[in-house]
Design a protein around this motif. Structure first.
Motif, PDB file in Angstrom:
ATOM      1  N   THR A 169     -39.174  19.975 -29.112  1.00  0.00           N
ATOM      2  CA  THR A 169     -39.039  20.153 -30.566  1.00  0.00           C
ATOM      3  C   THR A 169     -37.669  20.693 -30.927  1.00  0.00           C
ATOM      4  OG1 THR A 169     -41.418  20.549 -30.705  1.00  0.00           O
ATOM      5  CG2 THR A 169     -40.103  21.214 -32.596  1.00  0.00           C
ATOM      6  N   SER A 170     -37.216  21.703 -30.183  1.00  0.00           N
ATOM      7  CA  SER A 170     -35.923  22.325 -30.528  1.00  0.00           C
ATOM      8  C   SER A 170     -34.751  21.392 -30.203  1.00  0.00           C
ATOM      9  CB  SER A 170     -35.751  23.682 -29.835  1.00  0.00           C
ATOM     10  OG  SER A 170     -35.663  23.519 -28.442  1.00  0.00           O
ATOM     11  N   GLU A 185     -38.142   9.242 -25.008  1.00  0.00           N
ATOM     12  CA  GLU A 185     -38.747   8.417 -23.955  1.00  0.00           C
ATOM     13  C   GLU A 185     -40.129   8.909 -23.564  1.00  0.00           C
ATOM     14  OE1 GLU A 185     -38.089   7.976 -19.235  1.00  0.00           O
ATOM     15  OE2 GLU A 185     -36.314   7.498 -20.430  1.00  0.00           O
ATOM     16  N   VAL A 186     -41.082   7.948 -23.518  1.00  0.00           N
ATOM     17  CA  VAL A 186     -42.462   8.268 -23.130  1.00  0.00           C
ATOM     18  C   VAL A 186     -42.926   7.298 -22.046  1.00  0.00           C
ATOM     19  CG1 VAL A 186     -42.924   9.081 -25.481  1.00  0.00           C
ATOM     20  CG2 VAL A 186     -43.562   6.751 -24.869  1.00  0.00           C
ATOM     21  N   ASN A 187     -44.028   7.684 -21.367  1.00  0.00           N
ATOM     22  CA  ASN A 187     -44.538   6.820 -20.302  1.00  0.00           C
ATOM     23  C   ASN A 187     -46.054   6.625 -20.368  1.00  0.00           C
ATOM     24  OD1 ASN A 187     -45.459   6.988 -16.976  1.00  0.00           O
ATOM     25  ND2 ASN A 187     -44.080   5.353 -17.609  1.00  0.00           N
ATOM     26  N   ASN A 188     -46.712   7.338 -21.317  1.00  0.00           N
ATOM     27  CA  ASN A 188     -48.168   7.193 -21.446  1.00  0.00           C
ATOM     28  C   ASN A 188     -48.609   7.609 -22.851  1.00  0.00           C
ATOM     29  OD1 ASN A 188     -48.428  10.101 -21.468  1.00  0.00           O
ATOM     30  ND2 ASN A 188     -48.182  10.059 -19.241  1.00  0.00           N
ATOM     31  N   LEU A 196     -44.603  10.926 -31.443  1.00  0.00           N
ATOM     32  CA  LEU A 196     -44.960  10.649 -32.836  1.00  0.00           C
ATOM     33  C   LEU A 196     -45.106  11.951 -33.621  1.00  0.00           C
ATOM     34  CD1 LEU A 196     -47.524   7.755 -32.270  1.00  0.00           C
ATOM     35  CD2 LEU A 196     -45.249   7.547 -33.307  1.00  0.00           C
ATOM     36  N   GLY A 197     -45.628  12.972 -32.960  1.00  0.00           N
ATOM     37  CA  GLY A 197     -45.771  14.288 -33.589  1.00  0.00           C
ATOM     38  C   GLY A 197     -44.436  14.907 -33.978  1.00  0.00           C
ATOM     39  N   LEU A 198     -43.412  14.576 -33.214  1.00  0.00           N
ATOM     40  CA  LEU A 198     -42.046  15.060 -33.496  1.00  0.00           C
ATOM     41  C   LEU A 198     -41.476  14.439 -34.763  1.00  0.00           C
ATOM     42  CD1 LEU A 198     -39.779  14.666 -30.319  1.00  0.00           C
ATOM     43  CD2 LEU A 198     -40.325  16.788 -31.495  1.00  0.00           C
ATOM     44  N   GLY A 199     -41.981  13.230 -35.078  1.00  0.00           N
ATOM     45  CA  GLY A 199     -41.367  12.453 -36.154  1.00  0.00           C
ATOM     46  C   GLY A 199     -40.239  11.571 -35.636  1.00  0.00           C
ATOM     47  N   ALA A 200     -40.241  11.302 -34.324  1.00  0.00           N
ATOM     48  CA  ALA A 200     -39.179  10.469 -33.734  1.00  0.00           C
ATOM     49  C   ALA A 200     -39.166   9.090 -34.386  1.00  0.00           C
ATOM     50  CB  ALA A 200     -39.409  10.329 -32.232  1.00  0.00           C
ATOM     51  N   LEU A 223     -49.018   0.669 -25.139  1.00  0.00           N
ATOM     52  CA  LEU A 223     -48.747   1.710 -26.139  1.00  0.00           C
ATOM     53  C   LEU A 223     -48.316   1.165 -27.498  1.00  0.00           C
ATOM     54  CD1 LEU A 223     -46.899   4.331 -23.882  1.00  0.00           C
ATOM     55  CD2 LEU A 223     -49.301   4.270 -24.515  1.00  0.00           C
ATOM     56  N   VAL A 224     -48.152  -0.156 -27.572  1.00  0.00           N
ATOM     57  CA  VAL A 224     -47.651  -0.774 -28.805  1.00  0.00           C
ATOM     58  C   VAL A 224     -48.522  -0.426 -30.017  1.00  0.00           C
ATOM     59  CG1 VAL A 224     -47.428  -3.017 -29.965  1.00  0.00           C
ATOM     60  CG2 VAL A 224     -46.366  -2.670 -27.756  1.00  0.00           C
ATOM     61  N   ASP A 225     -49.834  -0.456 -29.838  1.00  0.00           N
ATOM     62  CA  ASP A 225     -50.740  -0.227 -30.976  1.00  0.00           C
ATOM     63  C   ASP A 225     -50.592   1.168 -31.581  1.00  0.00           C
ATOM     64  OD1 ASP A 225     -51.742  -2.761 -30.959  1.00  0.00           O
ATOM     65  OD2 ASP A 225     -53.512  -2.274 -29.755  1.00  0.00           O
ATOM     66  N   MET A 226     -50.127   2.129 -30.788  1.00  0.00           N
ATOM     67  CA  MET A 226     -49.980   3.500 -31.297  1.00  0.00           C
ATOM     68  C   MET A 226     -48.881   3.617 -32.350  1.00  0.00           C
ATOM     69  SD  MET A 226     -50.588   5.942 -27.943  1.00  0.00           S
ATOM     70  CE  MET A 226     -50.601   7.486 -28.901  1.00  0.00           C
ATOM     71  N   VAL A 227     -47.935   2.677 -32.368  1.00  0.00           N
ATOM     72  CA  VAL A 227     -46.839   2.775 -33.356  1.00  0.00           C
ATOM     73  C   VAL A 227     -46.938   1.710 -34.451  1.00  0.00           C
ATOM     74  CG1 VAL A 227     -45.238   3.781 -31.682  1.00  0.00           C
ATOM     75  CG2 VAL A 227     -45.204   1.321 -32.065  1.00  0.00           C
ATOM     76  N   ARG A 228     -47.934   0.839 -34.342  1.00  0.00           N
ATOM     77  CA  ARG A 228     -48.077  -0.198 -35.368  1.00  0.00           C
ATOM     78  C   ARG A 228     -48.276   0.438 -36.735  1.00  0.00           C
ATOM     79  NH1 ARG A 228     -48.375  -5.029 -33.206  1.00  0.00           N
ATOM     80  NH2 ARG A 228     -49.728  -4.705 -31.416  1.00  0.00           N
ATOM     81  N   GLU A 229     -47.639  -0.144 -37.753  1.00  0.00           N
ATOM     82  CA  GLU A 229     -47.708   0.377 -39.131  1.00  0.00           C
ATOM     83  C   GLU A 229     -46.987   1.715 -39.304  1.00  0.00           C
ATOM     84  OE1 GLU A 229     -49.001  -1.763 -41.300  1.00  0.00           O
ATOM     85  OE2 GLU A 229     -49.546  -3.014 -39.579  1.00  0.00           O
ATOM     86  N   LYS A 230     -46.306   2.183 -38.260  1.00  0.00           N
ATOM     87  CA  LYS A 230     -45.537   3.429 -38.394  1.00  0.00           C
ATOM     88  C   LYS A 230     -44.056   3.077 -38.505  1.00  0.00           C
ATOM     89  CE  LYS A 230     -48.603   6.776 -36.215  1.00  0.00           C
ATOM     90  NZ  LYS A 230     -49.816   5.965 -36.079  1.00  0.00           N
ATOM     91  N   ASN A 231     -43.297   3.986 -39.102  1.00  0.00           N
ATOM     92  CA  ASN A 231     -41.868   3.746 -39.301  1.00  0.00           C
ATOM     93  C   ASN A 231     -41.105   4.134 -38.032  1.00  0.00           C
ATOM     94  OD1 ASN A 231     -39.498   3.069 -40.566  1.00  0.00           O
ATOM     95  ND2 ASN A 231     -39.264   5.051 -41.554  1.00  0.00           N
ATOM     96  N   VAL A 232     -41.376   3.380 -36.965  1.00  0.00           N
ATOM     97  CA  VAL A 232     -40.807   3.690 -35.649  1.00  0.00           C
ATOM     98  C   VAL A 232     -40.223   2.422 -35.041  1.00  0.00           C
ATOM     99  CG1 VAL A 232     -41.417   4.306 -33.264  1.00  0.00           C
ATOM    100  CG2 VAL A 232     -42.366   5.621 -35.149  1.00  0.00           C
ATOM    101  N   LEU A 233     -39.033   2.544 -34.467  1.00  0.00           N
ATOM    102  CA  LEU A 233     -38.472   1.435 -33.685  1.00  0.00           C
ATOM    103  C   LEU A 233     -38.918   1.646 -32.239  1.00  0.00           C
ATOM    104  CD1 LEU A 233     -34.817   1.127 -35.048  1.00  0.00           C
ATOM    105  CD2 LEU A 233     -36.710  -0.428 -35.452  1.00  0.00           C
ATOM    106  N   LEU A 234     -39.597   0.644 -31.694  1.00  0.00           N
ATOM    107  CA  LEU A 234     -40.122   0.766 -30.337  1.00  0.00           C
ATOM    108  C   LEU A 234     -39.250  -0.016 -29.369  1.00  0.00           C
ATOM    109  CD1 LEU A 234     -42.500   1.941 -28.681  1.00  0.00           C
ATOM    110  CD2 LEU A 234     -43.606  -0.284 -28.911  1.00  0.00           C
TER     111      LEU A 234
END
Length: 283
Positions: A169-170, A185-188, A196-200, A223-234
């Motif tokens: 976070t910091s 970067e994530v792996n799971n 996503l909690g960070l607002g990345a 993991l694609v479905d976790m960012v669908r409809e979110k304002n995130v570049l995967l």
């Protein structure tokens, strides 16, 4: 006690390296801050819009974007391309249409340096719509982010697997305060939830598990479905070697791929990039 994983070994070594840098006259934390305060860091570009732009965006069939990596060696593959000149390689990547150039700056296993990154930045600096420069590193200290900014990075990598919640976070907040939206970067799924909690805004799924360096190309797909409809570049990171990999990810809604080893080994880098991403072979 179990033997340390590859990630843990690298982390331990980097902690020692950073302590040395922080204690060295001229690169102490207060020195880096002075250089930044004097305006000595080169101008930045914003990662998110740059990542959305590539040579195919105005065509009937726009493709995903490329994060092209400069990597001499790795813990899993050993030496990959030890004689590659990073500035020259960066210029090839930029002219071929890369949106981001990722530069490994870890010296022991990846044989990289901050000087590599600085020279990469200088090599592409005058180009119209230059790629964003990513410091690909094992970052655990604000000092490394300040260093990256001073040496011309537009963004840095934050690896969720090696950071506590508080530190992640910091470091994220500090990076953003310097105008650098990090690649997280994530792996799971658990790490994705933290990102996503960070607002990345830019999340990379590493298909390579950094603890044992095994590659599973399905990691991103799961993991694609976790960012669908979110304002995130995967972004899909690691293991991408041919057009079929890119096609699969594009179909799943992935926005960019990070490719290192395959580019470093390619006989003709420009042709390889255009074939990989189905970009027009002109100019």
């Amino acid at each position: 006690m179990s033997a340390p994983t590859i990630l843990e070994k690298i982390y331990t070594q980097r902690q020692k390296d950073v302590e040395v840098a922080k204690a060295t006259p001229g690169t102490k934390p207060e020195d880096i801050q002075t250089y930044l305060d004097m305006g000595l860091a080169p101008t930045q570009i914003s990662l998110v819009p740059r990542l959305k732009s590539n040579p195919s965006i105005d065509t009937a069939e726009p493709s995903i974007s490329l994060m092209a990596e400069i990597k001499r060696a790795s813990p899993s593959k050993g030496e990959i391309a030890m004689s590659t000149n990073p500035a020259k390689q960066a210029l090839i990547y930029a002219l071929a249409g890369a949106s981001v150039i990722s530069v490994l700056t870890e010296p022991t296993w990846f044989k990289g340096s901050l000087l590599d990154m600085r020279l990469v930045r200088q090599a592409v600096d005058k180009l119209p719509n230059r790629p964003a420069i990513l410091r690909k590193e094992f970052i655990f200290d604000e000092y490394q982010i300040a260093e990256a900014r001073l040496h011309g990075a537009d963004t840095v990598l934050l690896i969720v697997a090696m950071l506590t919640e508080e530190l992640l976070t910091s470091l994220y907040a500090y990076s953003v305060s310097l105008g650098m939206e990090p690649l997280v970067e994530v792996n799971n799924a658990a790490e994705m939830a933290r990102a996503l909690g960070l607002g990345a805004k830019v999340i990379g799924v590493n298909n390579r598990n950094l603890h044992n360096f095994d590659v599973d190309m399905g990691t991103t797909s799961r993991l694609v479905d976790m960012v669908r409809e979110k304002n995130v570049l995967l972004c899909a990171l690691s293991g991408i070697s041919g057009p079929q990999d890119v096609k699969v990810y594009k179909g799943q809604g992935v926005n960019a791929v990070l490719v290192g080893e395959a580019l470093m080994r390619a006989a003709d880098t420009t042709v390889f990039i255009r074939d990989l991403l189905n970009w027009p072979h002109n100019g």
